[in-house]
Motif scaffolding. Structure first.
Motif, PDB file in Angstrom:
ATOM      1  N   ALA A  18       0.868  -1.182   0.000  1.00 46.44           N
ATOM      2  CA  ALA A  18       0.000   0.000   0.000  1.00 46.44           C
ATOM      3  C   ALA A  18       0.902   1.229   0.000  1.00 46.44           C
ATOM      4  O   ALA A  18       1.955   1.241   0.644  1.00 46.44           O
ATOM      5  N   THR A  19       0.488   2.256  -0.739  1.00 42.78           N
ATOM      6  CA  THR A  19       1.312   3.460  -0.890  1.00 42.78           C
ATOM      7  C   THR A  19       0.427   4.699  -0.853  1.00 42.78           C
ATOM      8  O   THR A  19      -0.690   4.692  -1.391  1.00 42.78           O
ATOM      9  N   ILE A  20       0.943   5.742  -0.216  1.00 39.47           N
ATOM     10  CA  ILE A  20       0.285   7.049  -0.280  1.00 39.47           C
ATOM     11  C   ILE A  20       1.308   8.091  -0.716  1.00 39.47           C
ATOM     12  O   ILE A  20       2.522   7.899  -0.552  1.00 39.47           O
ATOM     13  N   THR A  21       0.822   9.173  -1.273  1.00 39.18           N
ATOM     14  CA  THR A  21       1.646  10.338  -1.580  1.00 39.18           C
ATOM     15  C   THR A  21       1.134  11.511  -0.759  1.00 39.18           C
ATOM     16  O   THR A  21      -0.078  11.758  -0.717  1.00 39.18           O
ATOM     17  N   ARG A  22       2.042  12.201  -0.102  1.00 38.02           N
ATOM     18  CA  ARG A  22       1.622  13.245   0.847  1.00 38.02           C
ATOM     19  C   ARG A  22       2.532  14.468   0.727  1.00 38.02           C
ATOM     20  O   ARG A  22       3.752  14.351   0.784  1.00 38.02           O
ATOM     21  N   LEU A  23       1.930  15.635   0.544  1.00 38.45           N
ATOM     22  CA  LEU A  23       2.661  16.899   0.544  1.00 38.45           C
ATOM     23  C   LEU A  23       2.889  17.348   1.979  1.00 38.45           C
ATOM     24  O   LEU A  23       1.942  17.397   2.783  1.00 38.45           O
ATOM     25  N   CYS A  24       4.124  17.662   2.321  1.00 43.78           N
ATOM     26  CA  CYS A  24       4.431  18.228   3.634  1.00 43.78           C
ATOM     27  C   CYS A  24       4.178  19.731   3.572  1.00 43.78           C
ATOM     28  O   CYS A  24       4.837  20.448   2.823  1.00 43.78           O
ATOM     29  N   ARG A  25       3.209  20.192   4.352  1.00 43.93           N
ATOM     30  CA  ARG A  25       2.837  21.603   4.344  1.00 43.93           C
ATOM     31  C   ARG A  25       3.333  22.296   5.608  1.00 43.93           C
ATOM     32  O   ARG A  25       3.541  21.650   6.642  1.00 43.93           O
ATOM     33  N   ALA A  26       3.492  23.589   5.535  1.00 44.82           N
ATOM     34  CA  ALA A  26       3.892  24.351   6.715  1.00 44.82           C
ATOM     35  C   ALA A  26       2.887  24.149   7.851  1.00 44.82           C
ATOM     36  O   ALA A  26       3.263  24.055   9.026  1.00 44.82           O
ATOM     37  N   GLU A  27       1.599  24.037   7.504  1.00 52.91           N
ATOM     38  CA  GLU A  27       0.574  23.824   8.526  1.00 52.91           C
ATOM     39  C   GLU A  27       0.782  22.504   9.271  1.00 52.91           C
ATOM     40  O   GLU A  27       0.473  22.398  10.457  1.00 52.91           O
ATOM     41  N   ASP A  28       1.304  21.478   8.569  1.00 51.13           N
ATOM     42  CA  ASP A  28       1.566  20.192   9.234  1.00 51.13           C
ATOM     43  C   ASP A  28       2.583  20.358  10.358  1.00 51.13           C
ATOM     44  O   ASP A  28       2.462  19.747  11.423  1.00 51.13           O
ATOM     45  N   LEU A  29       3.603  21.178  10.112  1.00 53.70           N
ATOM     46  CA  LEU A  29       4.631  21.379  11.116  1.00 53.70           C
ATOM     47  C   LEU A  29       4.068  22.113  12.329  1.00 53.70           C
ATOM     48  O   LEU A  29       4.447  21.826  13.478  1.00 53.70           O
ATOM     49  N   ARG A 105       4.909  -2.714   2.791  1.00 56.19           N
ATOM     50  CA  ARG A 105       4.823  -4.013   2.116  1.00 56.19           C
ATOM     51  C   ARG A 105       4.858  -5.130   3.164  1.00 56.19           C
ATOM     52  O   ARG A 105       5.634  -5.083   4.123  1.00 56.19           O
ATOM     53  N   VAL A 106       3.982  -6.123   2.978  1.00 55.07           N
ATOM     54  CA  VAL A 106       3.965  -7.283   3.886  1.00 55.07           C
ATOM     55  C   VAL A 106       5.221  -8.109   3.633  1.00 55.07           C
ATOM     56  O   VAL A 106       5.426  -8.635   2.531  1.00 55.07           O
ATOM     57  N   ALA A 114       0.370 -11.549  14.240  1.00 50.65           N
ATOM     58  CA  ALA A 114       1.344 -10.488  13.990  1.00 50.65           C
ATOM     59  C   ALA A 114       1.803 -10.534  12.537  1.00 50.65           C
ATOM     60  O   ALA A 114       1.727 -11.563  11.862  1.00 50.65           O
ATOM     61  N   VAL A 115       2.291  -9.393  12.056  1.00 56.10           N
ATOM     62  CA  VAL A 115       2.823  -9.308  10.702  1.00 56.10           C
ATOM     63  C   VAL A 115       3.953  -8.283  10.692  1.00 56.10           C
ATOM     64  O   VAL A 115       3.876  -7.242  11.350  1.00 56.10           O
ATOM     65  N   ARG A 116       5.013  -8.615   9.973  1.00 60.89           N
ATOM     66  CA  ARG A 116       6.139  -7.683   9.824  1.00 60.89           C
ATOM     67  C   ARG A 116       5.993  -6.973   8.485  1.00 60.89           C
ATOM     68  O   ARG A 116       5.826  -7.611   7.436  1.00 60.89           O
ATOM     69  N   LEU A 117       6.065  -5.649   8.531  1.00 57.40           N
ATOM     70  CA  LEU A 117       5.886  -4.813   7.355  1.00 57.40           C
ATOM     71  C   LEU A 117       7.172  -4.057   7.062  1.00 57.40           C
ATOM     72  O   LEU A 117       7.751  -3.427   7.959  1.00 57.40           O
ATOM     73  N   ALA A 118       7.646  -4.126   5.824  1.00 55.17           N
ATOM     74  CA  ALA A 118       8.775  -3.310   5.389  1.00 55.17           C
ATOM     75  C   ALA A 118       8.237  -1.960   4.940  1.00 55.17           C
ATOM     76  O   ALA A 118       7.226  -1.881   4.233  1.00 55.17           O
ATOM     77  N   VAL A 119       8.910  -0.882   5.343  1.00 51.97           N
ATOM     78  CA  VAL A 119       8.432   0.455   5.006  1.00 51.97           C
ATOM     79  C   VAL A 119       9.550   1.269   4.364  1.00 51.97           C
ATOM     80  O   VAL A 119      10.726   1.130   4.720  1.00 51.97           O
ATOM     81  N   VAL A 120       9.179   2.115   3.424  1.00 52.57           N
ATOM     82  CA  VAL A 120      10.112   3.020   2.758  1.00 52.57           C
ATOM     83  C   VAL A 120       9.403   4.364   2.570  1.00 52.57           C
ATOM     84  O   VAL A 120       8.262   4.409   2.098  1.00 52.57           O
ATOM     85  N   VAL A 121      10.105   5.443   2.938  1.00 53.95           N
ATOM     86  CA  VAL A 121       9.602   6.792   2.712  1.00 53.95           C
ATOM     87  C   VAL A 121      10.570   7.483   1.756  1.00 53.95           C
ATOM     88  O   VAL A 121      11.764   7.605   2.059  1.00 53.95           O
ATOM     89  N   ALA A 129      13.571   7.610   4.719  1.00 50.36           N
ATOM     90  CA  ALA A 129      13.518   6.682   5.845  1.00 50.36           C
ATOM     91  C   ALA A 129      13.160   5.300   5.337  1.00 50.36           C
ATOM     92  O   ALA A 129      12.444   5.159   4.334  1.00 50.36           O
ATOM     93  N   GLN A 130      13.677   4.289   6.033  1.00 50.57           N
ATOM     94  CA  GLN A 130      13.291   2.917   5.736  1.00 50.57           C
ATOM     95  C   GLN A 130      13.458   2.076   6.984  1.00 50.57           C
ATOM     96  O   GLN A 130      14.168   2.448   7.921  1.00 50.57           O
ATOM     97  N   GLY A 131      12.792   0.940   6.994  1.00 52.62           N
ATOM     98  CA  GLY A 131      12.861   0.066   8.163  1.00 52.62           C
ATOM     99  C   GLY A 131      11.675  -0.876   8.170  1.00 52.62           C
ATOM    100  O   GLY A 131      11.185  -1.280   7.099  1.00 52.62           O
ATOM    101  N   GLU A 132      11.198  -1.198   9.372  1.00 53.61           N
ATOM    102  CA  GLU A 132      10.084  -2.134   9.470  1.00 53.61           C
ATOM    103  C   GLU A 132       9.246  -1.832  10.692  1.00 53.61           C
ATOM    104  O   GLU A 132       9.703  -1.193  11.645  1.00 53.61           O
ATOM    105  N   VAL A 133       8.018  -2.272  10.635  1.00 57.63           N
ATOM    106  CA  VAL A 133       7.133  -2.226  11.794  1.00 57.63           C
ATOM    107  C   VAL A 133       6.509  -3.606  11.953  1.00 57.63           C
ATOM    108  O   VAL A 133       6.309  -4.334  10.979  1.00 57.63           O
TER     109      VAL A 133
END
Length: 461
Positions: A18-29, A105-106, A114-121, A129-133
């Motif tokens: 699963a993937t999302i695209t997200r704009l980082c806005r000044a309001e987010d900060l 990604r599963v 439980a499930v281990r998920l690989a993540v990439v930003v 960033a990358q790693g797992e949850v």
């Protein structure tokens, strides 16, 4: 509102993504700073966090990690998922204005749901960033319809930021400031000078001006003061100095508005044009994606149709000077239908027809419109209103001063808007400030005057 569907542990497949695209806005900060109570200036818009002279506005690592949690909780495995652990490496930085892609990604299915998920930003140029949850996936399929949370509005005033930045890039405007004999009046003029917006020249009582500057803690050294102790005489002298070429705008200080308007409206030696004078508020409303103009809330008490023509045209001219190519003008009343029982609806219909026939130019004019269906597309659709203006008005024209003043004050004190304002229809811009105005609102009023004067000069050249 959003609908979410979960994928239970048994239905998950290795490699599922699963993937999302997200704009980082000044309001987010800003929102993250409030939620975390972190005031690290590296992560705040408009702050230099490391003293290098540049604004960083870096996205906090925890905010990036929260985006991962959003993908996990919304999509894969989805609602009902619980975190067990997270292991991330941060390889780069993101900042306000960057678009990030977050992929989950599963990688492995584990016992006990439980499930281990690989993540990439990934950022605009590289992996951030990358790693797992490791999470506990839902045991059953769930579907949640029409999920919603209360909205958030960041009380920023980015439209005024843009106006002030634009004005700072123009030549400073010579401004005659009439009777800056209170702390707020003299401080507003000095602040505009310090931002390079205006070159002030004071007309009034020198001892009172000096005392006001001392109270405000501002330095007026180098500002010329023309000594005219009487307020009415000072207003007349200021208008005469405009004719002498010593200023290209007027700014009201600590005197009654009637006194400065009387000097402007004198048949001999005043600053009259073929237009009626009218006041236009330029409002920066948090959450609104454009400046909102409100008129007339300060000069014309009960304008007739002829006066309203000037009010509408003055507002269009100001909006165009500030960058709106073709402003949308909503003529307000209590209802959106024409009825003889409410005279303002008749005026609104006539003004709309006059604009259609070219008697009012430069904008799209429609009315009568009620407040809701002038500014909200949903309300306009509900009433069956179509056209270019309904639900999308840039300019709100009130039926009388009382209504206009209430609209402006409600936006300021309930919706946390900032309000700049000018009197239009004279030979030069007139900055008509109020004692209740914030320092930023005074600065924005000067910025609007600078931009308007520059536009007028370009139009004459």
């Amino acid at each position: 509102m959003t609908s979410l569907t979960s994928t239970p542990h048994d239905a998950l497949r290795i490699g599922q993504e699963a993937t999302i695209t997200r704009l980082c806005r000044a309001e987010d900060l800003i929102v993250f700073s409030h939620a975390s109570e972190s005031l690290n200036p590296l992560h705040l818009p408009d702050h230099d966090g490391d003293g290098d002279g540049r604004v960083e506005a870096l996205a906090p690592a925890a905010w990036i990690a929260a985006l991962i949690a959003g993908v996990v909780g919304n999509q894969l495995p989805g609602p009902g998922t619980r975190y067990r652990s997270q292991n991330l490496r941060f390889l780069g930085q993101a900042q306000a204005g960057d678009t990030l892609q977050v992929s989950v990604r599963v990688a492995e299915k584990l016992p006990d749901h439980a499930v281990r998920l690989a993540v990439v930003v990934t950022g605009p140029e590289a992996v951030i960033a990358q790693g797992e949850v490791v999470v506990i996936a839902p045991m059953r399929h769930h579907r949640f319809e029409d999920l919603s949370v209360p909205g958030l509005v960041v009380q920023s005033h980015r439209h005024f930021d843009a106006l002030i930045a634009r004005a700072e890039g123009l030549a400073a405007l010579p401004v005659i400031v009439v009777c800056p004999e209170s702390a707020d009046a003299v401080a507003g003029a000095v602040q505009a000078r310090d931002h390079g917006l205006i070159v002030p020249l004071f007309v009034g009582a020198p001892d009172k001006i000096a005392a006001a500057a001392a109270e405000a803690g501002v330095d007026i050294a180098g500002i010329e003061i023309v000594a005219v102790p009487d307020h009415r005489a000072a207003a007349l002298r200021a208008v005469a100095m405009i004719h002498e070429g010593r200023g290209r705008a007027l700014m009201k200080g600590h005197l009654h508005s009637d006194e400065i308007l009387h000097a402007i409206l004198k048949k001999e030696g005043g600053l009259r044009t073929n237009r009626r004078l009218s006041h236009v508020f330029v409002m920066d409303v948090p959450g609104l994606d454009h400046p909102l103009f409100v008129t007339d809330a300060a000069v014309n008490i009960a304008p007739d149709l002829s006066c309203k023509v000037s009010i509408v045209q003055n507002a269009i001219d100001l909006a165009r000077a500030l960058g709106l190519v073709r402003p949308k003008v909503g003529i307000l009343s209590a209802v959106e239908t024409v009825t003889a029982a409410i005279p303002s609806t008749l005026d609104a219909a006539i003004l709309s027809k006059m604009a259609e026939r070219g008697q009012i130019t430069g904008g799209d004019v429609d009315g009568p419109l009620a407040m809701d269906n002038a500014v909200d597309p949903g309300a306009a659709r509900a009433k069956g209103l179509t056209g270019l203006v309904a639900g999308r008005a840039d300019i709100l024209v009130a039926p009388n001063l009382e209504a206009g003043n209430m609209i402006a004050k409600e936006l300021s004190f309930l919706a946390h808007a900032e309000a700049a304002g000018l009197v239009m229809g004279a030979q030069v811009p007139v900055i008509l400030t109020s004692r209740a105005d914030s320092a930023r609102a005074r600065l924005a009023s000067c910025a609007v005057a600078v931009i308007l004067a520059e536009a007028a000069q370009c139009g004459r050249s």
